[in-house]
Design an enzyme around this catalytic site. Sequence first.
Site, short mmCIF file in Angstrom:
data_model
loop_
_atom_site.label_atom_id
_atom_site.label_comp_id
_atom_site.label_asym_id
_atom_site.label_seq_id
_atom_site.Cartn_x
_atom_site.Cartn_y
_atom_site.Cartn_z
N SER A 258 0.85 -1.20 0.00
CA SER A 258 0.00 0.00 0.00
C SER A 258 0.89 1.24 0.00
CB SER A 258 -0.89 0.01 1.24
OG SER A 258 -0.08 0.28 2.38
N LYS A 259 0.25 2.38 -0.02
CA LYS A 259 0.94 3.68 -0.04
C LYS A 259 2.03 3.76 1.04
CE LYS A 259 -0.04 6.68 -3.11
NZ LYS A 259 1.09 6.19 -3.87
N ARG A 260 1.72 3.12 2.17
CA ARG A 260 2.66 3.13 3.29
C ARG A 260 4.06 2.66 2.89
NH1 ARG A 260 2.34 -0.74 6.83
NH2 ARG A 260 0.71 -1.79 5.64
#
Length: 498
Positions: A258-260
Amino acid sequence: MSTDSAVRVRFAPSPTGKLHIGGARTAIYNWAFARSQGGSFILRIDDTDPTRSTEENTQIILRALRWLGLDWDEGPDIEGDYGPYRQTDCADLYREAAQKLVKEGKAYYCFCSAEKLARDREAAKARKDSFQGYPRTCRHIDPAEAQARVDAGEPHTIRLAVPEDRGDVVIQDAVHGEVVFNARELDDFIIFRSDGTPTYNFATVVDDARMKISHVIRGDDHLSNTPRQVIVYEALGAETPTFAHISMILGSDGKKLSKRHGATSVEEYQKEGYLPDAFLNYLALLGWSLDGETTIIPREVLAKSFSLDHVSKNPAIMDAEKLLWMNSSYMGEMTDAEFVDRILMPELTKAGLEHDSEPMHEREWYELLASIAKPRCKLSGDVVGIAHFLYEGDKLTYDQKSVDKNLAKEWAHDVLRATTDVLSALGDDEWHEEQIDRAMEALPEKLDLAKRKVFQAIRVAVCGNQVSPPLGSSMELLGKEQTLKRIAYAQESFTQTA
Ligand code: GLU
């Protein structure tokens, strides 16, 4: 390009966002499989969700695929025998297919409201029934009566009548092997919603069947949809394709990417300065291997050697470091001329240091710069930082720390004076890296100073910091006049005299 091979695969993105790494890898595997089999690679836009699909996203996805160098044989922008290639253009096809199934008794109209469905579910739960799905209430309505209710405008969905005696749905997945699903748990699922739109499981199969897709290669988040799709194929009387469900891509912590974890869309990687060839190579290896050890796999090799039996069913871990390494390897493999055209000029132009129309130097100058920049670049944009000191003229920015450490000393004054002497003695036609290096070679001994001390001082005076490329080539690129000017300036401004 149409081929004689019966292999036809498709990549079918939903344009609800940009092209993500996982989608890109699915596209790559489909493309590579088609190419390795001499088959056709089809691009289909699954834009049935009108609230989340946009034309802008479709264009972003197409651009990302083109950037990756994936060419498709049929698609929304390429005429083919199996169009349309956008699901929004297929509404009539889905409706006709669903109505045909109703006529044949393989599907039926359902008039149960959402409230009734919820009540039935609660009651089944309370009774602790082993089956808590749709109780097939409307399956028993007389077809003529159902048709009359539809004609009278009563809200309805269309459900697939899963054959009672269907038994387990067994799939021979090319990646997962045999997967068995209990048909009883499948429910008489909805193929057409009350708003008149087809569900994913239905539209996909109608399209895959009419496009004669032979292999469905997609993410294994769709594995659970597959038994329903098999039932639809059977109802349509179409041949079921081979399925290959590829694993998820996880972040370095083992969690869903994910973006993380950093950039997730192809567009971001493009902007960050990754090369399409390197990015393609890296993604291909996320879950597939040629022989278990080769890491650099050019696209021609991938297109020739890809096979589904070398695809792993275990989740792949995205490794940003390895991707970066892959990128620098691809840059390192370029010839200087290629590097100039593909990296150096575009990046320097983008940074406003060069103007495409009128290069500031001769071609050899750029090739020399390429030869020293290439091994120092991990991302395309790194060349700007490396080359910047060459474009600063008399306004070079000096790194204060480098100055304090290497120039603000008494001995630095002597170093720069002696350097000026040996360099001024070189004729203009001798201003080449080897001669420059040779001219400075004896300085440490002459000054009785450590080599490192001497050359770091010169480096900071000429380039502004301690981390510039090799000195001789830096000076050649800068030119004799500018080099001597910078040394004089540094000597006067930063060094100390006794
Ligand atoms: N449009 C679907 C998706 O993007 C395609 C799934 C499939 O390949 O069947 O997930």
